[in-house]
Each structure stands twice: as C-alpha cells, then as structure tokens.
Design a protein around this motif. Structure first.
Motif, PDB file in Angstrom:
ATOM      1  N   PRO A  27      17.957  -2.984   2.506  1.00  0.00           N
ATOM      2  CA  PRO A  27      17.486  -1.593   2.469  1.00  0.00           C
ATOM      3  C   PRO A  27      18.610  -0.581   2.256  1.00  0.00           C
ATOM      4  O   PRO A  27      18.388   0.464   1.647  1.00  0.00           O
ATOM      5  CB  PRO A  27      16.811  -1.395   3.826  1.00  0.00           C
ATOM      6  N   GLU A  28      19.826  -0.904   2.709  1.00  0.00           N
ATOM      7  CA  GLU A  28      20.913   0.068   2.584  1.00  0.00           C
ATOM      8  C   GLU A  28      21.381   0.276   1.156  1.00  0.00           C
ATOM      9  O   GLU A  28      22.027   1.282   0.851  1.00  0.00           O
ATOM     10  CB  GLU A  28      22.094  -0.308   3.495  1.00  0.00           C
ATOM     11  N   ILE A  29      21.068  -0.636   0.251  1.00  0.00           N
ATOM     12  CA  ILE A  29      21.480  -0.466  -1.140  1.00  0.00           C
ATOM     13  C   ILE A  29      20.306  -0.467  -2.108  1.00  0.00           C
ATOM     14  O   ILE A  29      20.490  -0.288  -3.304  1.00  0.00           O
ATOM     15  CB  ILE A  29      22.500  -1.553  -1.569  1.00  0.00           C
ATOM     16  N   ARG A  37      10.757  -0.910 -10.629  1.00  0.00           N
ATOM     17  CA  ARG A  37       9.833   0.175 -10.287  1.00  0.00           C
ATOM     18  C   ARG A  37       9.136  -0.011  -8.943  1.00  0.00           C
ATOM     19  O   ARG A  37       8.555   0.921  -8.420  1.00  0.00           O
ATOM     20  CB  ARG A  37       8.799   0.322 -11.395  1.00  0.00           C
ATOM     21  N   HIS A  38       9.165  -1.207  -8.392  1.00  0.00           N
ATOM     22  CA  HIS A  38       8.467  -1.416  -7.128  1.00  0.00           C
ATOM     23  C   HIS A  38       9.352  -1.009  -5.944  1.00  0.00           C
ATOM     24  O   HIS A  38      10.560  -0.943  -6.063  1.00  0.00           O
ATOM     25  CB  HIS A  38       7.986  -2.863  -6.981  1.00  0.00           C
ATOM     26  N   GLY A  39       8.710  -0.731  -4.844  1.00  0.00           N
ATOM     27  CA  GLY A  39       9.415  -0.279  -3.657  1.00  0.00           C
ATOM     28  C   GLY A  39      10.006  -1.426  -2.857  1.00  0.00           C
ATOM     29  O   GLY A  39       9.857  -2.605  -3.197  1.00  0.00           O
ATOM     30  N   PHE A  40      10.676  -1.071  -1.783  1.00  0.00           N
ATOM     31  CA  PHE A  40      11.369  -2.060  -0.961  1.00  0.00           C
ATOM     32  C   PHE A  40      10.406  -3.083  -0.355  1.00  0.00           C
ATOM     33  O   PHE A  40      10.706  -4.275  -0.330  1.00  0.00           O
ATOM     34  CB  PHE A  40      12.185  -1.367   0.135  1.00  0.00           C
ATOM     35  N   GLU A  41       9.257  -2.626   0.117  1.00  0.00           N
ATOM     36  CA  GLU A  41       8.294  -3.558   0.726  1.00  0.00           C
ATOM     37  C   GLU A  41       7.833  -4.600  -0.280  1.00  0.00           C
ATOM     38  O   GLU A  41       7.689  -5.779   0.052  1.00  0.00           O
ATOM     39  CB  GLU A  41       7.088  -2.802   1.301  1.00  0.00           C
ATOM     40  N   VAL A  44      10.600  -7.153  -0.748  1.00  0.00           N
ATOM     41  CA  VAL A  44      10.628  -8.119   0.345  1.00  0.00           C
ATOM     42  C   VAL A  44       9.519  -9.152   0.151  1.00  0.00           C
ATOM     43  O   VAL A  44       9.742 -10.353   0.320  1.00  0.00           O
ATOM     44  CB  VAL A  44      10.498  -7.411   1.714  1.00  0.00           C
ATOM     45  N   ALA A  45       8.328  -8.709  -0.230  1.00  0.00           N
ATOM     46  CA  ALA A  45       7.220  -9.638  -0.463  1.00  0.00           C
ATOM     47  C   ALA A  45       7.538 -10.598  -1.606  1.00  0.00           C
ATOM     48  O   ALA A  45       7.254 -11.806  -1.519  1.00  0.00           O
ATOM     49  CB  ALA A  45       5.938  -8.861  -0.762  1.00  0.00           C
ATOM     50  N   GLU A  46       8.148 -10.101  -2.674  1.00  0.00           N
ATOM     51  CA  GLU A  46       8.529 -10.959  -3.805  1.00  0.00           C
ATOM     52  C   GLU A  46       9.607 -11.963  -3.385  1.00  0.00           C
ATOM     53  O   GLU A  46       9.558 -13.140  -3.734  1.00  0.00           O
ATOM     54  CB  GLU A  46       9.033 -10.100  -4.967  1.00  0.00           C
ATOM     55  N   TYR A  47      10.580 -11.505  -2.635  1.00  0.00           N
ATOM     56  CA  TYR A  47      11.621 -12.391  -2.120  1.00  0.00           C
ATOM     57  C   TYR A  47      11.002 -13.499  -1.257  1.00  0.00           C
ATOM     58  O   TYR A  47      11.318 -14.678  -1.428  1.00  0.00           O
ATOM     59  CB  TYR A  47      12.641 -11.586  -1.310  1.00  0.00           C
ATOM     60  N   ASP A  48      10.115 -13.115  -0.349  1.00  0.00           N
ATOM     61  CA  ASP A  48       9.455 -14.108   0.512  1.00  0.00           C
ATOM     62  C   ASP A  48       8.650 -15.109  -0.308  1.00  0.00           C
ATOM     63  O   ASP A  48       8.654 -16.308  -0.030  1.00  0.00           O
ATOM     64  CB  ASP A  48       8.540 -13.415   1.534  1.00  0.00           C
TER      65      ASP A  48
END
Length: 107
Positions: A27-29, A37-41, A44-48
C-alpha cells in the motif's frame, strides 16, 4: 480454474520455468495509472488469486522479499541457480570494475 481441459494442455505445452515470482501489493507504494487502473483491493485479490492458482498448475511460487532492487535481483538469481552466471560476469568485467548487468562493482 475454469475447469476447462484446455487450461491443463496449455499449461503443459507452454511452460517456461517451474518457478513463479510474485511480489505482494504494497500500500505504501501502490498507485494507479493508465496501465494499472484497478485499486489496491483489486490488486490484493488478484495477487491472492495468482498465489493460489499457480501451485495448482504445477508452479512453485516464490514470494519476493521487501528489499532493495539490487538485493531483489540477487535473490531472484540465487533462486534460479544463477551463481555460475555471476562467476562468468566477474570474469567479463570491464577495466572500470563495473559489471554490465547490474552496474555494481563485482568483487
């Protein structure tokens, strides 16, 4: 994860390496731009999703540590068994003592 048999065939036919390197979203970077274009949440979902899916396709997932760029490159090379590459690089260093691949002094 679609259940389609084609996924298994494609995975077997087009494998590049047995390891997949993933970097957790930080989140810090994290920022959005025209390509991301997608947000942080969503990141995280894509990473998971990727962290869960790659092993089911026979890949070893290696999580990249939160370290500097040069140290991360060394970590990846170590994971890939590239120590022999570094030895060859050491012997091909220019007169200024700087290696071409990292720009760092080779000792």
């Amino acid at each position: 994860m679609t259940g389609e048999p084609v996924l298994e065939r494609m995975t077997a036919a087009h494998r590049y390496n047995g390891s997949v390197f993933l970097t957790p979203p930080r989140p810090e970077i994290y920022t959005t731009d025209p390509e991301r274009r997608h947000g942080f949440e969503e990141a995280v979902a894509e990473y998971d999703r990727l962290a869960a899916t790659y092993p089911t396709l026979g890949y070893e997932v290696v999580i990249l540590p939160k370290i500097g760029v040069a140290e991360r490159a060394d970590f990846i090379l170590d994971c890939l068994g590239a120590r022999a590459f570094r030895v060859r690089l050491k012997h091909s260093v220019g007169s200024n003592g700087v290696g071409w691949s990292t720009g760092r002094r080779v000792s």
